[in-house]
Design a protein around this motif. Structure first.
Motif, PDB file in Angstrom:
ATOM      1  N   ASP A 110      24.799   3.790  -6.533  1.00 34.45           N
ATOM      2  CA  ASP A 110      26.270   3.618  -5.856  1.00 34.45           C
ATOM      3  C   ASP A 110      27.476   3.361  -6.566  1.00 34.45           C
ATOM      4  O   ASP A 110      28.721   3.685  -6.146  1.00 34.45           O
ATOM      5  CB  ASP A 110      25.959   2.487  -4.864  1.00 34.45           C
ATOM      6  N   GLU A 111      27.310   2.717  -7.771  1.00 32.35           N
ATOM      7  CA  GLU A 111      28.583   2.222  -8.385  1.00 32.35           C
ATOM      8  C   GLU A 111      29.229   3.585  -9.274  1.00 32.35           C
ATOM      9  O   GLU A 111      30.316   3.517  -9.250  1.00 32.35           O
ATOM     10  CB  GLU A 111      28.303   1.259  -9.502  1.00 32.35           C
ATOM     11  N   ILE A 112      28.335   4.598  -9.330  1.00 26.36           N
ATOM     12  CA  ILE A 112      29.103   5.685 -10.037  1.00 26.36           C
ATOM     13  C   ILE A 112      29.884   6.788  -8.743  1.00 26.36           C
ATOM     14  O   ILE A 112      30.775   7.235  -8.972  1.00 26.36           O
ATOM     15  CB  ILE A 112      28.161   6.623 -10.649  1.00 26.36           C
ATOM     16  N   LEU A 113      29.066   6.560  -7.850  1.00 30.64           N
ATOM     17  CA  LEU A 113      29.702   7.428  -6.371  1.00 30.64           C
ATOM     18  C   LEU A 113      30.864   6.655  -5.942  1.00 30.64           C
ATOM     19  O   LEU A 113      31.713   7.224  -5.033  1.00 30.64           O
ATOM     20  CB  LEU A 113      28.550   7.459  -5.324  1.00 30.64           C
ATOM     21  N   LEU A 163      31.531   9.531  -0.454  1.00 32.91           N
ATOM     22  CA  LEU A 163      30.997  10.281  -1.702  1.00 32.91           C
ATOM     23  C   LEU A 163      29.418   9.990  -1.600  1.00 32.91           C
ATOM     24  O   LEU A 163      28.775   8.957  -2.239  1.00 32.91           O
ATOM     25  CB  LEU A 163      31.618  10.166  -2.940  1.00 32.91           C
ATOM     26  N   TYR A 206      24.841  -5.275 -11.393  1.00 33.31           N
ATOM     27  CA  TYR A 206      25.124  -4.298 -12.497  1.00 33.31           C
ATOM     28  C   TYR A 206      25.360  -5.187 -13.870  1.00 33.31           C
ATOM     29  O   TYR A 206      26.294  -5.783 -13.944  1.00 33.31           O
ATOM     30  CB  TYR A 206      26.447  -3.459 -12.420  1.00 33.31           C
ATOM     31  N   ASP A 211      18.193  -4.045  -5.463  1.00 35.10           N
ATOM     32  CA  ASP A 211      18.881  -2.586  -5.445  1.00 35.10           C
ATOM     33  C   ASP A 211      18.111  -1.867  -6.516  1.00 35.10           C
ATOM     34  O   ASP A 211      18.441  -0.525  -6.678  1.00 35.10           O
ATOM     35  CB  ASP A 211      20.127  -2.760  -5.630  1.00 35.10           C
ATOM     36  N   ASP A 212      17.243  -2.386  -7.266  1.00 37.07           N
ATOM     37  CA  ASP A 212      16.410  -1.457  -8.380  1.00 37.07           C
ATOM     38  C   ASP A 212      15.129  -0.817  -7.649  1.00 37.07           C
ATOM     39  O   ASP A 212      14.107  -1.432  -7.509  1.00 37.07           O
ATOM     40  CB  ASP A 212      16.020  -2.237  -9.537  1.00 37.07           C
ATOM     41  N   ILE A 224      27.353  14.069  -6.791  1.00 37.14           N
ATOM     42  CA  ILE A 224      27.823  14.829  -7.343  1.00 37.14           C
ATOM     43  C   ILE A 224      27.028  15.642  -8.361  1.00 37.14           C
ATOM     44  O   ILE A 224      25.815  15.210  -8.630  1.00 37.14           O
ATOM     45  CB  ILE A 224      28.713  13.809  -8.641  1.00 37.14           C
ATOM     46  N   PRO A 238      22.810   8.288  -4.706  1.00 43.59           N
ATOM     47  CA  PRO A 238      23.012   6.894  -4.304  1.00 43.59           C
ATOM     48  C   PRO A 238      21.640   5.979  -4.595  1.00 43.59           C
ATOM     49  O   PRO A 238      20.594   6.640  -4.743  1.00 43.59           O
ATOM     50  CB  PRO A 238      23.470   6.706  -2.979  1.00 43.59           C
ATOM     51  N   ASP A 239      21.761   4.727  -4.489  1.00 47.75           N
ATOM     52  CA  ASP A 239      20.430   3.889  -4.558  1.00 47.75           C
ATOM     53  C   ASP A 239      19.785   3.960  -3.162  1.00 47.75           C
ATOM     54  O   ASP A 239      19.674   3.224  -2.220  1.00 47.75           O
ATOM     55  CB  ASP A 239      20.824   2.573  -4.632  1.00 47.75           C
ATOM     56  N   ARG A 290      29.938  -4.518  -1.214  1.00 50.64           N
ATOM     57  CA  ARG A 290      30.844  -3.413  -0.488  1.00 50.64           C
ATOM     58  C   ARG A 290      30.384  -3.577   0.945  1.00 50.64           C
ATOM     59  O   ARG A 290      29.460  -3.299   1.709  1.00 50.64           O
ATOM     60  CB  ARG A 290      30.496  -2.091  -0.924  1.00 50.64           C
ATOM     61  N   VAL A 342      24.084  13.200  -9.405  1.00 50.91           N
ATOM     62  CA  VAL A 342      24.343  11.711  -9.163  1.00 50.91           C
ATOM     63  C   VAL A 342      24.093  11.448  -7.732  1.00 50.91           C
ATOM     64  O   VAL A 342      24.396  12.064  -6.890  1.00 50.91           O
ATOM     65  CB  VAL A 342      25.820  11.318  -9.385  1.00 50.91           C
TER      66      VAL A 342
END
Lengths: 236, 236
Positions: B12-15, A38, A203, B76-77, A41, B45-46, A218, B43
């Motif tokens: 990424d964590e939302i996707l 994905l 996070y 990742d920020d 969104i 990704p990073d 991941r 939304v």
């Protein structure tokens, strides 16, 4: 390379804040499990031109597009017509969809003109089974059109997913650190460089005025993940 | 015309489905209350190129863009750098941001190199106050960059919103009907035609295998809403 996907959530009620969407998160988890990546969104209002533009942008960019919302019987349900317009195909009541829909009602007169709107299917689409309330979703090309009501959406997802080809399922390991992420950021950057094939996310969270961090790695490769997990555990 | 807005959620964590976003819904409600019309949530990704493309598309299309996520101290920020790149401006540690950040730590050595990343601010931006953990957000042009951690995001929203000019707040009335929407769809369409200035949405739900409908009318004009509400109540 895994297939890619976008989710298009359609509905003024999400943008007004009245409704907290959960369909996106549900489908995100299901896609991750079967190896479909994905990538986006998008939430758009009940506006035909906006839906058409978004569908055409997303279906060109990703292997699959999944939509949620706007396929009911009321005047604000405009998704099916917008999808037909996006593909430039005709849409009308289709006999197989009408038959499915009729099976939901006790009396033939219950299938009134407005409800019959739910049997309007764009030319060339295949139906998506709805075991909850019968009114079907549909797939047209790489766009899969489903209901917004969560109970119906999740049922349609289970009808649809077995028909799609997945990829290597993304696996993950999580390690919780009871320290703020700034105190481990340098080691974490070094680790991320040493494992370029593993995506490592940090996070931060706040509970009772204390700062902590969930570290999530991941990869489809569990052997590599276990190596990363062992290193992450030393950060504790 | 009210100002318009988009929300860009980065992570990424939302996707992956690991995180159910709540920042979008929170800000949606706050924007509705002050008369800023939220038109889109996206939304992504990073990924730097994706963030840059989305920011540039959204800031051209809407009065305001609000971002959430990716401004912490870890590898990742990447949001602040992506925003600078989207605007084509320089980014570096800024003295005012460094001073704010330093006030959060007991010892000067706690402000390590990775944490100092949080004081990197694009040229020309103004800071957004973060009463929770000090590390500031920033506004650059019409793009407002905030943290992903909900406790920090919501605090930054309250710092930011008083600086923005709102419009006529959208009001709404809701009427719950314990009947499926298909049974009232025709009357509802007639009502919607009679009140073209009021947005009327129909939101079906399923509980204990029974179908019901929430009818929601929206307008800045409470007099018109009361007229619609009276009509909706007759559908019960």
């Amino acid at each position: 390379m895994n297939p890619t996907a976008a989710i298009l959530l359609i509905g003024d009620e999400i943008l007004s804040g009245r409704t907290q969407d959960t369909n996106g998160n549900h489908l995100a988890k299901r896609l991750t499990a079967i190896g479909i990546d994905l990538r986006e969104i998008r939430v758009v209002p009940d506006d035909s031109a906006t839906i058409i533009e978004a569908v055409n942008a997303l279906r060109a960019a990703y292997t699959h597009v999944f939509t949620s919302g706007g396929i009911g019987p009321t005047h604000d349900d405009i998704t099916a017509d917008a999808i037909a317009a996006a593909f430039g195909v005709n849409i009308d009541v289709r006999e197989d969809a009408r038959a499915v829909l009729a099976s939901h009602y006790d009396s033939p007169t219950d299938l009134n003109d407005m409800r019959l709107r739910m049997a309007r299917i764009p030319d060339g689409a295949s139906l998506i089974d709805n075991p909850v309330s019968k009114a079907p979703g549909f797939s047209l090309g790489n766009v899969h059109v489903m209901a917004g009501v969560p109970a119906v959406f999740t049922a349609m997802v289970e009808s649809l997913l077995p028909t799609l080809t997945g990829g290597a399922p993304m696996r993950s390991v999580s390690v919780r650190i009871d320290r703020p992420e700034g105190s481990i950021a340098a080691e974490l950057a070094t680790l991320a460089e040493a494992f370029p094939d593993v995506s490592i996310g940090s996070y931060p969270f706040v509970t009772h005025d204390r700062f902590g961090t969930n570290l999530v790695a991941r990869s489809p490769d569990m052997t590599r993940l276990k190596q990363v997990e062992a290193r992450l555990l030393t950060f504790r």
